[in-house]
Design a protein around this motif. Sequence first.
Motif, mmCIF file in Angstrom:
data_model
loop_
_atom_site.group_PDB
_atom_site.id
_atom_site.type_symbol
_atom_site.label_atom_id
_atom_site.label_comp_id
_atom_site.label_asym_id
_atom_site.label_seq_id
_atom_site.Cartn_x
_atom_site.Cartn_y
_atom_site.Cartn_z
ATOM 1 N N SER A 98 0.846 -1.196 0.000
ATOM 2 C CA SER A 98 0.000 0.000 0.000
ATOM 3 C C SER A 98 0.876 1.239 0.000
ATOM 4 O O SER A 98 2.005 1.231 0.508
ATOM 5 C CB SER A 98 -0.930 0.013 1.216
ATOM 6 N N ALA A 99 0.346 2.293 -0.596
ATOM 7 C CA ALA A 99 1.062 3.561 -0.665
ATOM 8 C C ALA A 99 0.044 4.687 -0.575
ATOM 9 O O ALA A 99 -1.125 4.529 -0.955
ATOM 10 C CB ALA A 99 1.867 3.666 -1.956
ATOM 11 N N GLY A 100 0.486 5.801 -0.054
ATOM 12 C CA GLY A 100 -0.450 6.913 0.058
ATOM 13 C C GLY A 100 0.227 8.201 0.482
ATOM 14 O O GLY A 100 1.425 8.221 0.835
ATOM 15 N N ARG A 101 -0.540 9.251 0.431
ATOM 16 C CA ARG A 101 -0.089 10.573 0.864
ATOM 17 C C ARG A 101 -1.185 11.169 1.742
ATOM 18 O O ARG A 101 -2.332 11.314 1.308
ATOM 19 C CB ARG A 101 0.175 11.481 -0.338
ATOM 20 N N GLY A 102 -0.830 11.484 2.970
ATOM 21 C CA GLY A 102 -1.768 12.086 3.908
ATOM 22 C C GLY A 102 -1.307 13.469 4.305
ATOM 23 O O GLY A 102 -0.149 13.643 4.718
ATOM 24 N N VAL A 103 -2.173 14.458 4.164
ATOM 25 C CA VAL A 103 -1.825 15.852 4.451
ATOM 26 C C VAL A 103 -2.650 16.326 5.642
ATOM 27 O O VAL A 103 -3.869 16.148 5.675
ATOM 28 C CB VAL A 103 -2.095 16.754 3.234
ATOM 29 N N ARG A 104 -1.984 16.918 6.612
ATOM 30 C CA ARG A 104 -2.697 17.459 7.774
ATOM 31 C C ARG A 104 -2.281 18.904 7.996
ATOM 32 O O ARG A 104 -1.114 19.283 7.818
ATOM 33 C CB ARG A 104 -2.419 16.636 9.034
ATOM 34 N N SER A 105 -3.235 19.711 8.406
ATOM 35 C CA SER A 105 -2.949 21.090 8.782
ATOM 36 C C SER A 105 -2.435 21.131 10.215
ATOM 37 O O SER A 105 -2.712 20.226 11.014
ATOM 38 C CB SER A 105 -4.206 21.948 8.648
ATOM 39 N N PRO A 106 -1.683 22.152 10.597
ATOM 40 C CA PRO A 106 -1.215 22.274 11.985
ATOM 41 C C PRO A 106 -2.394 22.303 12.949
ATOM 42 O O PRO A 106 -3.471 22.833 12.628
ATOM 43 C CB PRO A 106 -0.457 23.608 11.987
ATOM 44 N N ASP A 107 -2.208 21.740 14.135
ATOM 45 C CA ASP A 107 -3.289 21.727 15.116
ATOM 46 C C ASP A 107 -3.271 23.005 15.960
ATOM 47 O O ASP A 107 -2.447 23.903 15.759
ATOM 48 C CB ASP A 107 -3.223 20.469 15.988
ATOM 49 N N MET A 108 -4.182 23.066 16.916
ATOM 50 C CA MET A 108 -4.349 24.268 17.729
ATOM 51 C C MET A 108 -3.077 24.598 18.520
ATOM 52 O O MET A 108 -2.655 25.761 18.596
ATOM 53 C CB MET A 108 -5.528 24.088 18.686
ATOM 54 N N THR A 109 -2.471 23.565 19.103
ATOM 55 C CA THR A 109 -1.264 23.783 19.897
ATOM 56 C C THR A 109 -0.122 24.299 19.040
ATOM 57 O O THR A 109 0.566 25.257 19.402
ATOM 58 C CB THR A 109 -0.851 22.473 20.593
ATOM 59 N N GLU A 110 0.086 23.665 17.895
ATOM 60 C CA GLU A 110 1.201 24.053 17.030
ATOM 61 C C GLU A 110 1.030 25.470 16.482
ATOM 62 O O GLU A 110 2.007 26.174 16.255
ATOM 63 C CB GLU A 110 1.322 23.057 15.879
ATOM 64 N N ARG A 111 -0.205 25.890 16.296
ATOM 65 C CA ARG A 111 -0.445 27.228 15.763
ATOM 66 C C ARG A 111 -0.458 28.311 16.834
ATOM 67 O O ARG A 111 0.119 29.379 16.649
ATOM 68 C CB ARG A 111 -1.797 27.249 15.039
ATOM 69 N N TYR A 112 -1.115 28.035 17.966
ATOM 70 C CA TYR A 112 -1.499 29.155 18.829
ATOM 71 C C TYR A 112 -1.106 29.039 20.300
ATOM 72 O O TYR A 112 -1.442 29.925 21.082
ATOM 73 C CB TYR A 112 -3.021 29.342 18.760
ATOM 74 N N ILE A 113 -0.425 27.973 20.725
ATOM 75 C CA ILE A 113 -0.099 27.863 22.149
ATOM 76 C C ILE A 113 0.789 29.035 22.569
ATOM 77 O O ILE A 113 1.645 29.498 21.813
ATOM 78 C CB ILE A 113 0.595 26.515 22.450
ATOM 79 N N ILE A 114 0.559 29.528 23.780
ATOM 80 C CA ILE A 114 1.291 30.699 24.270
ATOM 81 C C ILE A 114 2.139 30.303 25.479
ATOM 82 O O ILE A 114 1.659 30.278 26.611
ATOM 83 C CB ILE A 114 0.335 31.851 24.635
ATOM 84 N N LEU A 115 3.365 29.921 25.225
ATOM 85 C CA LEU A 115 4.386 29.719 26.258
ATOM 86 C C LEU A 115 3.932 28.835 27.414
ATOM 87 O O LEU A 115 3.725 29.283 28.540
ATOM 88 C CB LEU A 115 4.861 31.070 26.791
ATOM 89 N N LEU A 116 3.792 27.541 27.123
ATOM 90 C CA LEU A 116 3.551 26.544 28.158
ATOM 91 C C LEU A 116 4.456 25.341 27.896
ATOM 92 O O LEU A 116 4.730 25.007 26.738
ATOM 93 C CB LEU A 116 2.090 26.094 28.164
ATOM 94 N N PRO A 117 4.925 24.655 28.954
ATOM 95 C CA PRO A 117 5.800 23.486 28.776
ATOM 96 C C PRO A 117 4.986 22.239 28.435
ATOM 97 O O PRO A 117 4.745 21.374 29.272
ATOM 98 C CB PRO A 117 6.488 23.363 30.146
ATOM 99 N N ILE A 118 4.571 22.118 27.184
ATOM 100 C CA ILE A 118 3.670 21.044 26.769
ATOM 101 C C ILE A 118 4.401 19.854 26.178
ATOM 102 O O ILE A 118 3.786 18.823 25.903
ATOM 103 C CB ILE A 118 2.662 21.570 25.732
ATOM 104 N N GLY A 119 5.721 19.962 25.951
ATOM 105 C CA GLY A 119 6.465 18.884 25.315
ATOM 106 C C GLY A 119 7.024 17.903 26.329
ATOM 107 O O GLY A 119 6.751 17.973 27.531
ATOM 108 N N TYR A 120 7.832 16.971 25.824
ATOM 109 C CA TYR A 120 8.483 15.999 26.691
ATOM 110 C C TYR A 120 9.802 16.533 27.245
ATOM 111 O O TYR A 120 10.515 15.838 27.956
ATOM 112 C CB TYR A 120 8.733 14.699 25.920
ATOM 113 N N ASP A 121 10.131 17.766 26.877
ATOM 114 C CA ASP A 121 11.363 18.369 27.351
ATOM 115 C C ASP A 121 11.029 19.616 28.174
ATOM 116 O O ASP A 121 9.943 20.173 28.072
ATOM 117 C CB ASP A 121 12.280 18.738 26.177
#
Length: 357
Positions: A98-121
């Motif tokens: 199987s082969a394919g191409r999936g396109v996703r738009s950035p989510d809310m966090t990636e676009r608009y988060i304002i300075l919070l430690p949300i990652g694994y680091d």
Amino acid sequence: MILQPGLPVKTEKLWNDAAINNTGIYAEYSINIKSFDLVGSARLDINNANSGDIVIQHPMLGEIYNYSSDSIKSNFTNFSFSFGVTKILTKKLSISLSAGRGVRSPDMTERYIILLPIGYDPFDYLGNPQLEPEANNQIDLTLQFKCEKSGMAQINGFYSLVNNFITGQRIPPSIQKPLTKDVLGVKQFYNAGNARFTGFEFVYSSPSRYKLGGQLFAAYTYGTIDQVKKYVLNRPCNVIDDEILENDAVSEIPPFDATISVHYRFLQGKLMPKANLRLVASQKHVSEAQYEQSSAGFVVAGISVNYIFNKYLNISAGVSNLFNEAYYEHLNRNIIGTTTNLYEPGRIAYINLMFKI
């Protein structure tokens, strides 16, 4: 913010009146031609996003960061598709491609988060409204074997090329300083170009006709980014230079992981003891640009027993982390403000009662 000992209670905006509207249509078609099963699918998404001004205020410095409204709106039309074919080789054996191409738009966090430690680091993260959609181009090859006497085994190998890969990039303190106490700095989401992933999954299940049985699952993924910028730091965490890294590791990828379980059916399947063993390798392929830490491998065992009283009542009991192993997952978050790993619980005994009405 979550109330923790020593932290003050404060209120701040996670994002400012942000909204994402996604409208999509999906279609799939499948057909059987002799010994071939074919399936194709397509999806169209119209993604619109908007937000109020992203303004960061400092009690002493005033306004220190500002995305005005003219650079926050985005409108994307994403087209995704896939195609797969399965060849029935014998009654027991089949192979799929199987082969394919999936396109996703950035989510809310990636676009608009304002300075919070949300990652694994231990970093504050800042959104980026000007992100482009991420596209995954992937090919999979799967071999499956099914037999009433031998059980079911399946192995899948894949290769993935991700365009406009979205990840975090450390930004200098001169551009933005963190607001969370004891984090090491600020990362902002950005499109890092091409990322490549290869890996496999293997599954085996014994046939249900036998009293003694078991399962095996194993998975591994290896990922790299073609080109990424790394900020060179001195102590204490001041940016003094930057450099471009080729084929740096993609961060936050779990290491090789395998789980083996064995069970035995008593009383025509009503009573079933079970033992499991999980083996996880060390993860040393870590991102240099993201200052990712390597993690140690571990082995964790557990035992359990399940008894079915009737169709309404089921009871199970067991012990997880049987040998009280001190371990942590590669994706466990660090304790904020330190490089100390957050460990998983030790030995735990449990009893579960399940009622079906």
